[in-house]
Motif scaffolding. Structure first.
Motif, PDB file in Angstrom:
ATOM      1  N   LEU A  95      38.480  50.554  35.130  1.00 11.46           N
ATOM      2  CA  LEU A  95      38.150  49.134  35.005  1.00 11.46           C
ATOM      3  C   LEU A  95      36.822  48.788  35.664  1.00 11.46           C
ATOM      4  O   LEU A  95      36.346  47.656  35.563  1.00 11.46           O
ATOM      5  CB  LEU A  95      39.268  48.283  35.637  1.00 11.46           C
ATOM      6  CG  LEU A  95      40.643  48.398  34.970  1.00 11.46           C
ATOM      7  CD1 LEU A  95      41.711  47.730  35.831  1.00 11.46           C
ATOM      8  CD2 LEU A  95      40.622  47.782  33.581  1.00 11.46           C
ATOM      9  N   GLY A  96      36.230  49.774  36.358  1.00 13.13           N
ATOM     10  CA  GLY A  96      34.923  49.568  36.969  1.00 13.13           C
ATOM     11  C   GLY A  96      34.917  48.672  38.178  1.00 13.13           C
ATOM     12  O   GLY A  96      33.888  48.048  38.487  1.00 13.13           O
ATOM     13  N   SER A  97      36.019  48.596  38.914  1.00 12.82           N
ATOM     14  CA  SER A  97      36.110  47.687  40.055  1.00 12.82           C
ATOM     15  C   SER A  97      36.008  48.443  41.380  1.00 12.82           C
ATOM     16  O   SER A  97      36.979  49.070  41.825  1.00 12.82           O
ATOM     17  CB  SER A  97      37.426  46.912  40.009  1.00 12.82           C
ATOM     18  OG  SER A  97      37.592  46.133  41.184  1.00 12.82           O
ATOM     19  N   LEU A  98      34.860  48.386  42.007  1.00 11.71           N
ATOM     20  CA  LEU A  98      34.678  49.023  43.311  1.00 11.71           C
ATOM     21  C   LEU A  98      35.570  48.364  44.356  1.00 11.71           C
ATOM     22  O   LEU A  98      36.144  49.050  45.213  1.00 11.71           O
ATOM     23  CB  LEU A  98      33.213  48.936  43.735  1.00 11.71           C
ATOM     24  CG  LEU A  98      32.891  49.479  45.133  1.00 11.71           C
ATOM     25  CD1 LEU A  98      33.257  50.957  45.240  1.00 11.71           C
ATOM     26  CD2 LEU A  98      31.414  49.262  45.464  1.00 11.71           C
ATOM     27  N   ALA A  99      35.716  47.037  44.310  1.00  7.57           N
ATOM     28  CA  ALA A  99      36.549  46.344  45.291  1.00  7.57           C
ATOM     29  C   ALA A  99      37.990  46.829  45.234  1.00  7.57           C
ATOM     30  O   ALA A  99      38.634  47.037  46.273  1.00  7.57           O
ATOM     31  CB  ALA A  99      36.497  44.834  45.043  1.00  7.57           C
TER      32      ALA A  99
ATOM     33  N   ALA B 221      41.344  43.707  39.664  1.00  5.40           N
ATOM     34  CA  ALA B 221      40.021  44.094  39.162  1.00  5.40           C
ATOM     35  C   ALA B 221      39.379  42.962  38.367  1.00  5.40           C
ATOM     36  O   ALA B 221      38.188  42.670  38.537  1.00  5.40           O
ATOM     37  CB  ALA B 221      40.141  45.346  38.294  1.00  5.40           C
ATOM     38  N   GLU B 222      40.166  42.313  37.516  1.00  6.56           N
ATOM     39  CA  GLU B 222      39.629  41.232  36.689  1.00  6.56           C
ATOM     40  C   GLU B 222      39.214  40.027  37.524  1.00  6.56           C
ATOM     41  O   GLU B 222      38.274  39.308  37.158  1.00  6.56           O
ATOM     42  CB  GLU B 222      40.661  40.809  35.651  1.00  6.56           C
ATOM     43  CG  GLU B 222      40.893  41.836  34.545  1.00  6.56           C
ATOM     44  CD  GLU B 222      41.910  41.369  33.534  1.00  6.56           C
ATOM     45  OE1 GLU B 222      41.892  41.889  32.408  1.00  6.56           O
ATOM     46  OE2 GLU B 222      42.743  40.495  33.873  1.00  6.56           O
ATOM     47  N   ARG B 223      39.902  39.827  38.634  1.00  4.93           N
ATOM     48  CA  ARG B 223      39.606  38.662  39.481  1.00  4.93           C
ATOM     49  C   ARG B 223      38.663  39.017  40.626  1.00  4.93           C
ATOM     50  O   ARG B 223      38.561  38.282  41.612  1.00  4.93           O
ATOM     51  CB  ARG B 223      40.913  38.075  40.014  1.00  4.93           C
ATOM     52  CG  ARG B 223      41.820  37.591  38.888  1.00  4.93           C
ATOM     53  CD  ARG B 223      43.189  37.186  39.379  1.00  4.93           C
ATOM     54  NE  ARG B 223      44.058  36.823  38.262  1.00  4.93           N
ATOM     55  CZ  ARG B 223      45.325  36.445  38.386  1.00  4.93           C
ATOM     56  NH1 ARG B 223      45.883  36.379  39.607  1.00  4.93           N
ATOM     57  NH2 ARG B 223      46.043  36.147  37.334  1.00  4.93           N
ATOM     58  N   GLN B 224      38.019  40.180  40.507  1.00  9.72           N
ATOM     59  CA  GLN B 224      37.017  40.615  41.479  1.00  9.72           C
ATOM     60  C   GLN B 224      37.545  40.647  42.904  1.00  9.72           C
ATOM     61  O   GLN B 224      36.940  40.128  43.836  1.00  9.72           O
ATOM     62  CB  GLN B 224      35.766  39.730  41.379  1.00  9.72           C
ATOM     63  CG  GLN B 224      35.131  39.764  39.993  1.00  9.72           C
ATOM     64  CD  GLN B 224      33.911  38.869  39.879  1.00  9.72           C
ATOM     65  OE1 GLN B 224      33.670  38.020  40.733  1.00  9.72           O
ATOM     66  NE2 GLN B 224      33.136  39.059  38.831  1.00  9.72           N
ATOM     67  N   GLY B 225      38.705  41.274  43.031  1.00  9.75           N
ATOM     68  CA  GLY B 225      39.272  41.487  44.357  1.00  9.75           C
ATOM     69  C   GLY B 225      40.120  40.367  44.881  1.00  9.75           C
ATOM     70  O   GLY B 225      40.408  40.326  46.086  1.00  9.75           O
TER      71      GLY B 225
END
Length: 476
Positions: free
Chosen positions: A293-297, A252-256
């Protein structure tokens, strides 16, 4: 006399009294001395014991590199054999091993979260035991590791695996431990290697990850490393995490772009297991953690791998994925889940539960509330059985002024059933010292009451919606 000697752990050597740890230190510094150690063992002194290396007695005895224990436990507890291995005294090591299997029978099955690593004769719940296998890992002595395993050491040794993960270059040692573990535990075991896996994921050590992941417990609870911030025993919102939880976090932190999660997903036996827990959000599956964490990916990747997006809210897991996304204010995740066929009116958990719309109202997320209402969410859904709130009640209790106006404009019913929703909302606002929200609730109630005329009769939740709409729009 013997009992007194054993109770106080004292010996008479050359007319001087010495404790067991002092005797061991003396022996390590004089490699030719085997007889003092033999004397200690022959009189029956227990050798399956530990010494805390941080209590001041042995703080100056620098055997181990600067490797902290995980979590908030105390320092390492050394066994005599482990200290001898680290001290490089082969004579003492040989002497202790010759006196039997008890010297290596320490059991270290717990994780940093469980705090239950302990020796078979003593309970060390507040620190990790540096076992003989762990000491051999530090010195990278593979032949000694094989001998210790041969004479009965338990290969289920989270202490040894953890140290291998910290040092980072012990592939042969890890492979040997795993081979012995699989022979002794053919069906696997919970918590095996969890702290080590968590550590190698944090350090992006894919070589050790590939060695450990197939047999280690990917969902075993571990203490999250807080990076040394704050007082040693300060409270963190995080109760525990896990190797898989850490992989979700990094993805999540690394945007997928988290490689660890890509590697682990085909190995995970249960994608709906609890992998992370906080005091605020409770227990979370990988999918719920990704949503928080708000990560759609990351949500999409987990869903494609088989995570259940329709998992119901229950006691240990208080939110469905849609409810969690609404609470987090993640409009894109809410839209994704609705587009996958999730209904907008999923049932809340019995205690402190809420529908997705109620959670959006409580957190003041008008954009999320709009998406949910357009998808058919019930604006006047009743509160959950225990500590529940309607959407309007929740918005009023938390002072969400714009949300209160928005909900009434979309049909929130303040009049039916004896105006119960209005009355409860006012009480909640007063209890929470939301004076502006309490005043606005009175104004809204007065406006919708007037729009019904002096002869208003309760006609149910849907009957009044839209009546006097032009007047209400002017009020807004």
């Amino acid at each position: 006399m013997l009992k007194s000697i054993l109770d106080r752990a004292f010996l008479e050597i050359d007319g001087q009294k010495a404790t067991w740890d002092q005797m061991l230190r003396f022996s390590l510094s004089a490699a030719v001395l085997r007889s003092p150690i033999e004397h200690v063992l022959k009189i029956g002194h227990p050798i399956n014991v530990c010494d805390d290396m941080t209590d001041g007695k042995l703080a100056d005895w620098k055997l181990l590199p600067d490797i902290p224990t995980p979590g908030l436990g105390k320092g390492w507890n050394y066994t005599p054999l482990a200290a001898a291995i680290l001290g490089g005294n082969t004579i003492t090591v040989r002497t202790l091993i010759d006196y039997g299997i008890q010297a290596v029978s320490f059991r270290v099955h717990g994780t940093s979260h469980e705090y239950n690593s302990y020796a078979t004769t003593s309970d060390y719940r507040h620190g990790w035991i540096l076992t003989p296998l762990a000491a051999a890992a530090v010195t990278n002595d593979v032949p000694l590791c094989k001998e210790i395993l041969r004479i009965g050491a338990d290969p289920f040794d989270n202490s040894a695996l953890l140290l291998c993960s910290v040092i980072g270059s012990r592939e042969e040692f890890v492979a040997l431990l795993i081979s012995a573990f699989k022979a002794r535990y053919p069906d696997g075991a919970q918590s095996f290697g969890s702290d080590a896996l968590y550590n190698v994921i944090r350090g992006d050590n894919l070589r050790l990850l590939k060695l450990l992941a197939k047999d280690g417990d990917l969902t075993g609870p571990v203490e999250k490393d807080r990076g040394g911030e704050g007082p040693p025993y300060s409270r963190s919102d995080i109760v525990f995490t896990s190797p898989l939880g850490q992989a979700v976090l990094q993805h999540a932190e690394r945007q997928g772009a988290g490689e660890a999660l890509d590697y682990l997903l085909p190995l995970v036996k249960d994608l709906n297991a609890i992998v992370h827990r906080t005091y605020r959000h409770g227990s979370m599956t990988p999918l719920l953690y990704a949503i928080s964490l708000g990560s759609l990916a990351t949500v999409q990747k987990l869903h494609q791998a088989g995570a259940d997006i329709s998992l119901p809210a229950k006691w240990l897991i208080p939110r469905t994925p849609l409810q969690a996304a609404a609470q987090a204010g993640s409009k894109d995740i809410v839209e994704y889940l609705l587009n996958q066929g999730i209904i907008s009116n999923e049932s809340p958990a019995d205690r402190a539960g809420a529908t997705a719309l109620q959670l959006a109202a409580i957190t003041g997320k008008i954009g999320v509330a709009t998406v949910l209402l357009d998808a058919g969410a019930e604006i006047n859904a009743p509160p959950a059985f225990g500590d529940g709130r309607t959407a309007f009640e929740g918005a009023t209790e938390h002072g969400r002024i714009e949300m209160m106006i928005f909900l009434v404009s979309r049909g929130a019913d303040l009049l039916s059933n004896g105006s119960v929703q209005y009355r409860r909302a006012v009480e909640f606002a007063e209890d929470n010292a939301q004076h502006a929200a309490r005043k606005l609730a009175d104004e809204l109630y007065g406006k919708v009451s007037a729009s019904q005329g002096p002869s208003f009769i309760d006609m149910g939740a849907d009957a009044w919606a839209g009546v006097g709409a032009s007047g209400f729009e002017n009020f807004l």
